[in-house]
Write an enzyme that holds these catalytic residues in place. Structure first.
Site, PDB file in Angstrom:
ATOM      1  N   LYS A 114       0.836  -1.209   0.000  1.00 41.31           N
ATOM      2  CA  LYS A 114       0.000   0.000   0.000  1.00 41.31           C
ATOM      3  C   LYS A 114       0.867   1.254   0.000  1.00 41.31           C
ATOM      4  CE  LYS A 114      -4.349   1.657   0.808  1.00 41.31           C
ATOM      5  NZ  LYS A 114      -5.437   1.663   1.762  1.00 41.31           N
ATOM      6  N   LYS A 198      -8.021  -7.621  -9.464  1.00 37.50           N
ATOM      7  CA  LYS A 198      -8.899  -7.495  -8.290  1.00 37.50           C
ATOM      8  C   LYS A 198      -9.664  -6.169  -8.350  1.00 37.50           C
ATOM      9  CE  LYS A 198      -8.660  -6.311  -3.570  1.00 37.50           C
ATOM     10  NZ  LYS A 198      -7.904  -5.608  -2.575  1.00 37.50           N
ATOM     11  N   LYS A 201     -10.832   0.467  -6.200  1.00 40.13           N
ATOM     12  CA  LYS A 201     -10.944   1.844  -6.681  1.00 40.13           C
ATOM     13  C   LYS A 201      -9.607   2.334  -7.236  1.00 40.13           C
ATOM     14  CE  LYS A 201     -12.587   6.316  -6.437  1.00 40.13           C
ATOM     15  NZ  LYS A 201     -12.477   7.293  -5.379  1.00 40.13           N
TER      16      LYS A 201
HETATM   17  P1  AMP Z   1     -11.679  -2.099   1.345  1.00 37.11           P
HETATM   18  O1  AMP Z   1     -12.698  -1.224   0.739  1.00 37.11           O
HETATM   19  O2  AMP Z   1     -10.577  -2.475   0.433  1.00 37.11           O
HETATM   20  O3  AMP Z   1     -11.218  -1.567   2.661  1.00 37.11           O
HETATM   21  O4  AMP Z   1     -12.394  -3.497   1.673  1.00 37.11           O
HETATM   22  C1  AMP Z   1     -13.530  -3.664   2.488  1.00 37.11           C
HETATM   23  C2  AMP Z   1     -13.904  -5.138   2.503  1.00 37.11           C
HETATM   24  O5  AMP Z   1     -14.218  -5.578   1.179  1.00 37.11           O
HETATM   25  C3  AMP Z   1     -12.782  -6.070   2.991  1.00 37.11           C
HETATM   26  O6  AMP Z   1     -13.341  -7.151   3.709  1.00 37.11           O
HETATM   27  C4  AMP Z   1     -12.146  -6.535   1.719  1.00 37.11           C
HETATM   28  O7  AMP Z   1     -11.490  -7.769   1.863  1.00 37.11           O
HETATM   29  C5  AMP Z   1     -13.362  -6.658   0.807  1.00 37.11           C
HETATM   30  N1  AMP Z   1     -12.972  -6.467  -0.605  1.00 37.11           N
HETATM   31  C6  AMP Z   1     -12.515  -5.327  -1.190  1.00 37.11           C
HETATM   32  N2  AMP Z   1     -12.262  -5.515  -2.503  1.00 37.11           N
HETATM   33  C7  AMP Z   1     -12.551  -6.823  -2.760  1.00 37.11           C
HETATM   34  C8  AMP Z   1     -12.506  -7.645  -3.929  1.00 37.11           C
HETATM   35  N3  AMP Z   1     -12.131  -7.162  -5.110  1.00 37.11           N
HETATM   36  N4  AMP Z   1     -12.869  -8.934  -3.796  1.00 37.11           N
HETATM   37  C9  AMP Z   1     -13.265  -9.452  -2.605  1.00 37.11           C
HETATM   38  N5  AMP Z   1     -13.354  -8.723  -1.469  1.00 37.11           N
HETATM   39  C10 AMP Z   1     -12.992  -7.436  -1.532  1.00 37.11           C
END
Ligand code: AMP
Ligand code: TRP
Length: 330
Positions: A114, A198, A201
């Site tokens: 990150k 994956k 954003k």
């Molecule tokens: P984030 O918005 O990245 O903080 O993620 C919030 C939640 O969504 C976490 O549990 C992540 O593991 C899940 N998440 C985010 N992006 C993905 C993705 N592309 N596939 C599966 N889970 C995701």
């Protein structure tokens, strides 16, 4: 019978997408009937990357609450709340930070990734708070003695650290104060974005959760498919096609047929995407209606979050009394 206790959270960063929904939130909705649940909008975590301009946080928090409620989280059954409304998260984070070896944090794979990713975007978050991100996450979970944490696959390294922290704490203070939390990964551990990587954003490949039917159709139309399927008559490989990954989630009744048609070139990618888009539009329509209903009741949403924090605090305070006692803190 209740199977156990769940804690999970998400950062209010204003970009809720289908990866978040399919990878995490949809599992919360399913598991809320089987577990005692704490669902937290982690605004302090969001500050690690947005401390310079937190002015949009209140708006992001409200929108995240709307997303969660419209997806079907029951505010009576679950505790739905904002992290910074339960100050015990900060106290436990501080106490844990005293006993966290720096080397444990430096080797968390998401840390360097990150830093690099944000560095490329011209953002420097080489801060104390960011290094401690997984410590705060550990505090979130164990404050409620949660044993199950439904998240997407990318969060598993953080949970590994949380388990190590629990073992260390229980060992040092010679008491089984905390259970070791384990991750719960659902049917979509890594949801692909429209470019096949994956969904995130930061890649600009997301399908927004609140996308209108037109926007949904347009995003699905842009999705990459099997790169070896160049002509309409070329056979496809569903196992590597992101469109098929979504069909698995949105077209269960037609899955066998779609798979065969793809392999035999019986259906072209354009038509295959059209079918997917219509299933997605239909599945998300109820959620979008409910979102409009909740959006018209901002005071009710505020009450839900306040009440959620009040109920969460009761559990958090009981844990902190125990923690202070084993650490001889008054
Ligand atoms: P984030 O918005 O990245 O903080 O993620 C919030 C939640 O969504 C976490 O549990 C992540 O593991 C899940 N998440 C985010 N992006 C993905 C993705 N592309 N596939 C599966 N889970 C995701
Ligand atoms: N790090 C998680 C994410 O980016 C958010 C989070 C914070 C979390 N605290 C948590 C997830 C506790 C599960 C449990 O998605």
């Amino acid at each position: 019978m209740v199977k156990g206790r769940i804690f999970s959270g998400m950062q209010p960063s204003g970009n809720f997408h289908l990866g978040n929904y399919l990878g995490a939130l949809s599992n919360w909705v399913k598991l809320q009937h089987e577990y005692e649940c704490f669902f937290c909008i982690v605004d302090w975590h969001a500050l690690t990357s947005s401390f310079e301009d937190p002015s949009r946080l209140p708006d992001y928090i409200h929108n995240m609450a709307l997303d969660w409620l419209s997806a079907g989280l029951d505010p009576e059954k679950n505790r739905i709340f904002i992290q910074s409304h339960v100050k015990e998260h900060a106290e436990l984070h501080l106490l844990l930070s005293m006993m966290t070896p720096l080397s444990w944090l430096e080797r968390v794979p998401t840390y360097k990734d990150k830093l690099q990713q944000l560095g490329e975007q011209g953002k420097d978050i080489n801060t104390y708070g960011f290094l401690g991100y997984p410590v705060l996450m550990t505090a979130d979970i164990i404050l409620y003695k949660a044993d199950t944490v439904p998240v997407g696959e990318d969060q598993l390294p953080h949970l590994e650290l949380a388990r190590e922290m629990v073992r260390r704490f229980n060992f040092i203070y010679k008491q089984e104060v905390f259970p070791e939390p384990k991750g719960y990964i659902g049917a979509a551990p890594v949801v692909p974005g429209i470019d096949g990587r994956k969904m995130s954003k930061s890649y600009g490949n997301e399908i927004p959760f609140a996308a209108s039917p037109e926007e949904l159709r347009a995003r699905v139309r842009l999705m990459v498919t099997d790169p070896q399927r160049i002509k309409r008559t070329d056979p496809g490989r569903p196992e590597i096609c992101p469109v098929f990954t979504f069909h698995k989630l949105y077209s269960p009744a037609e899955l066998g047929e779609i798979e065969t048609d793809c392999r035999n070139a019986g259906i072209g990618c354009v038509d295959c995407k059209k079918r997917l888009a219509e299933h997605m539009v239909e599945a998300l329509a109820d959620i979008h209606h409910r979102r409009q209903d909740w959006a018209a009741r901002p005071n009710d949403v505020k009450d839900i979050l306040e009440n959620g924090a009040k109920r969460a605090r009761e559990t958090a305070q009981a844990t902190m009394e125990q923690v202070r006692s084993v650490m001889h803190m008054g």
